[in-house]
Design a protein around this motif. Structure first.
Motif, mmCIF file in Angstrom:
data_model
loop_
_atom_site.group_PDB
_atom_site.id
_atom_site.type_symbol
_atom_site.label_atom_id
_atom_site.label_comp_id
_atom_site.label_asym_id
_atom_site.label_seq_id
_atom_site.Cartn_x
_atom_site.Cartn_y
_atom_site.Cartn_z
ATOM 1 N N TRP A 168 0.859 -1.183 0.000
ATOM 2 C CA TRP A 168 0.000 0.000 0.000
ATOM 3 C C TRP A 168 0.898 1.237 0.000
ATOM 4 C CZ3 TRP A 168 -3.060 2.021 4.821
ATOM 5 C CH2 TRP A 168 -3.834 3.132 4.452
ATOM 6 N N ILE A 169 0.774 2.041 -1.053
ATOM 7 C CA ILE A 169 1.577 3.252 -1.206
ATOM 8 C C ILE A 169 0.654 4.462 -1.081
ATOM 9 C CG2 ILE A 169 3.035 4.577 -2.791
ATOM 10 C CD1 ILE A 169 3.929 1.897 -3.992
ATOM 11 N N GLY A 170 0.937 5.331 -0.119
ATOM 12 C CA GLY A 170 0.080 6.474 0.175
ATOM 13 C C GLY A 170 0.130 7.560 -0.886
ATOM 14 N N ASN A 171 -0.665 8.613 -0.674
ATOM 15 C CA ASN A 171 -0.761 9.682 -1.670
ATOM 16 C C ASN A 171 0.531 10.514 -1.721
ATOM 17 O OD1 ASN A 171 -1.850 10.730 1.002
ATOM 18 N ND2 ASN A 171 -1.687 12.643 -0.150
ATOM 19 N N ARG A 172 0.836 10.981 -2.919
ATOM 20 C CA ARG A 172 1.979 11.850 -3.208
ATOM 21 C C ARG A 172 3.315 11.243 -2.802
ATOM 22 N NH1 ARG A 172 -0.412 17.997 -2.049
ATOM 23 N NH2 ARG A 172 -1.920 17.920 -3.767
ATOM 24 N N VAL A 173 3.425 9.952 -2.910
ATOM 25 C CA VAL A 173 4.694 9.266 -2.666
ATOM 26 C C VAL A 173 5.509 9.267 -3.956
ATOM 27 C CG1 VAL A 173 5.743 6.997 -2.251
ATOM 28 C CG2 VAL A 173 3.884 7.809 -0.787
ATOM 29 N N THR A 174 6.828 9.464 -3.819
ATOM 30 C CA THR A 174 7.740 9.377 -4.949
ATOM 31 C C THR A 174 8.637 8.160 -4.777
ATOM 32 O OG1 THR A 174 7.777 11.777 -5.325
ATOM 33 C CG2 THR A 174 9.628 10.502 -6.192
ATOM 34 N N LEU A 175 8.664 7.302 -5.794
ATOM 35 C CA LEU A 175 9.599 6.182 -5.824
ATOM 36 C C LEU A 175 10.658 6.494 -6.866
ATOM 37 C CD1 LEU A 175 7.282 3.015 -5.722
ATOM 38 C CD2 LEU A 175 8.103 4.421 -3.832
ATOM 39 N N ASN A 183 7.217 -7.242 0.155
ATOM 40 C CA ASN A 183 5.819 -7.664 0.282
ATOM 41 C C ASN A 183 5.176 -7.152 1.563
ATOM 42 O OD1 ASN A 183 6.309 -9.166 -2.038
ATOM 43 N ND2 ASN A 183 6.565 -11.103 -0.936
ATOM 44 N N HIS A 184 3.882 -6.870 1.484
ATOM 45 C CA HIS A 184 3.059 -6.517 2.656
ATOM 46 C C HIS A 184 3.546 -5.245 3.347
ATOM 47 C CE1 HIS A 184 0.942 -10.389 2.489
ATOM 48 N NE2 HIS A 184 2.126 -10.938 2.255
ATOM 49 N N SER A 185 4.105 -4.321 2.595
ATOM 50 C CA SER A 185 4.620 -3.086 3.202
ATOM 51 C C SER A 185 3.640 -1.933 3.016
ATOM 52 C CB SER A 185 5.976 -2.722 2.592
ATOM 53 O OG SER A 185 6.948 -3.678 2.943
ATOM 54 N N ILE A 186 3.826 -0.911 3.850
ATOM 55 C CA ILE A 186 3.054 0.327 3.786
ATOM 56 C C ILE A 186 4.035 1.474 3.605
ATOM 57 C CG2 ILE A 186 1.513 1.891 5.031
ATOM 58 C CD1 ILE A 186 0.534 -0.566 6.622
ATOM 59 N N VAL A 187 3.738 2.357 2.630
ATOM 60 C CA VAL A 187 4.565 3.552 2.427
ATOM 61 C C VAL A 187 3.701 4.765 2.751
ATOM 62 C CG1 VAL A 187 6.004 4.864 0.845
ATOM 63 C CG2 VAL A 187 5.855 2.367 0.608
ATOM 64 N N ALA A 188 4.121 5.554 3.736
ATOM 65 C CA ALA A 188 3.321 6.681 4.215
ATOM 66 C C ALA A 188 3.262 7.813 3.193
ATOM 67 C CB ALA A 188 3.902 7.201 5.527
ATOM 68 N N SER A 189 2.223 8.619 3.287
ATOM 69 C CA SER A 189 2.012 9.741 2.376
ATOM 70 C C SER A 189 3.223 10.667 2.335
ATOM 71 C CB SER A 189 0.794 10.555 2.820
ATOM 72 O OG SER A 189 -0.364 9.763 2.810
ATOM 73 N N ASN A 190 3.482 11.217 1.157
ATOM 74 C CA ASN A 190 4.535 12.220 0.939
ATOM 75 C C ASN A 190 5.945 11.697 1.170
ATOM 76 O OD1 ASN A 190 3.000 14.785 0.300
ATOM 77 N ND2 ASN A 190 2.033 14.196 2.231
ATOM 78 N N SER A 191 6.132 10.399 1.184
ATOM 79 C CA SER A 191 7.468 9.834 1.374
ATOM 80 C C SER A 191 8.260 9.883 0.065
ATOM 81 C CB SER A 191 7.379 8.392 1.865
ATOM 82 O OG SER A 191 6.779 8.328 3.148
ATOM 83 N N LEU A 192 9.585 9.944 0.215
ATOM 84 C CA LEU A 192 10.500 9.867 -0.921
ATOM 85 C C LEU A 192 11.353 8.619 -0.748
ATOM 86 C CD1 LEU A 192 12.046 10.907 -3.406
ATOM 87 C CD2 LEU A 192 13.458 12.273 -1.845
ATOM 88 N N CYS A 193 11.103 7.608 -1.569
ATOM 89 C CA CYS A 193 11.803 6.329 -1.456
ATOM 90 C C CYS A 193 12.891 6.243 -2.523
ATOM 91 C CB CYS A 193 10.815 5.172 -1.629
ATOM 92 S SG CYS A 193 9.474 5.172 -0.427
ATOM 93 N N ASN A 194 14.094 5.832 -2.106
ATOM 94 C CA ASN A 194 15.218 5.849 -3.056
ATOM 95 C C ASN A 194 16.243 4.752 -2.798
ATOM 96 O OD1 ASN A 194 16.321 6.797 -0.697
ATOM 97 N ND2 ASN A 194 17.052 8.746 -1.532
ATOM 98 N N LYS A 195 15.818 3.635 -2.141
ATOM 99 C CA LYS A 195 16.786 2.570 -1.881
ATOM 100 C C LYS A 195 16.091 1.217 -1.786
ATOM 101 C CE LYS A 195 16.815 3.363 3.159
ATOM 102 N NZ LYS A 195 17.674 3.717 4.314
ATOM 103 N N ASP A 196 16.874 0.194 -1.539
ATOM 104 C CA ASP A 196 16.364 -1.173 -1.428
ATOM 105 C C ASP A 196 15.929 -1.424 0.011
ATOM 106 O OD1 ASP A 196 15.810 -3.839 -1.447
ATOM 107 O OD2 ASP A 196 17.745 -4.483 -2.240
#
Length: 238
Positions: A168-175, A183-196
């Motif tokens: 589940w990836i929240g709103n305005r997230v950047t990957l 698997n089975h992860s949650i990414v909070a709103s407005n997060s910037l993800c850039n790694k493994d």
């Protein structure tokens, strides 16, 4: 069938895309569905379906509420779009650009909310039962080269993005490039993800921040089910 969805369908785009991108035996089943306005800047790439072909395996532009009214989808495929399953839906206003030599791979049951941008230069893998909320950005490239002035090294600018199952990836997230969500992860709103985030072998993690890091473990989204409906009923009584 919802009568509003029937009249909102873009029948020109449905016929054009399916018969241009697929063999006749697949195209005649209309696995790709389009709603509202759609623009195709380039369809020089390929669509590969690696499973039994059925109607509406992939949808673009469906607007389920008045919060995000129908907006034009822009779809450019110069590389490969690989479909391994069904039930994949992209909301209105999506921008999808798969560049030459790049591969985007879909599995089963992706629900992507409106106004998300996919710019793929190398590769994007999306697992099963993934939810991507409003206005997300998935860019597997820096787009411009940089140089280390001491060593002279020029790092690569493209690296594949991977999203596991039941994420589940929240709103305005950047990957960004090189992101790997287990698997089975949650990414909070407005997060910037850039790694493994999967390199330690953990699942059921919650990721948040800019740049994002693991902030909790052991949580998962309750997807649409009997349990989900029960949670809604209990919340309504409070």
């Amino acid at each position: 069938m919802n009568i509003n969805n029937f009249f909102h369908r873009n029948w020109w785009a449905i016929f054009y895309f399916n018969f241009k991108m697929l063999p006749f035996k697949q195209a005649i089943k209309f696995p790709f569905d389009f709603y509202g306005k759609v623009r195709f800047p380039s369809l020089k790439g390929r669509v590969v379906i690696n499973c039994p072909v059925t109607r509406r395996m992939v949808e673009f532009g469906r607007a389920e509420s008045e919060i995000f009214p129908s907006e034009r989808c822009i779809i450019s495929i110069k590389g490969d779009l690989v479909v391994n399953g069904k039930g994949n839906s992209f909301g209105s206003g999506v921008i999808l650009e798969i560049n030459e030599g790049a591969i985007m791979e879909l599995n089963n049951d992706l629900l992507n909310a409106p106004r998300t941008k996919f710019i793929i230069k190398k590769g994007l893998y999306i697992g099963n039962h993934v939810r991507i909320s409003w206005e997300g950005q998935l860019f597997d490239s820096n787009f411009h080269y940089i140089r280390n002035r001491v060593t002279g090294a020029i790092p690569p600018i493209h690296k594949e993005i991977r999203i596991g199952d039941y994420v589940w990836i929240g709103n305005r997230v950047t990957l960004n490039k090189g992101t790997n969500i287990p698997n089975h992860s949650i990414v909070a709103s407005n997060s910037l993800c850039n790694k493994d985030y999967a390199k330690e072998g953990k699942e059921y993690i919650t990721i948040a921040g800019s740049p994002a890091k693991v902030v909790a473990e052991g949580y998962e989204r309750i997807f649409e089910s009997v349990e989900y409906k029960l949670c809604c009923e209990l919340a309504a009584k409070k």
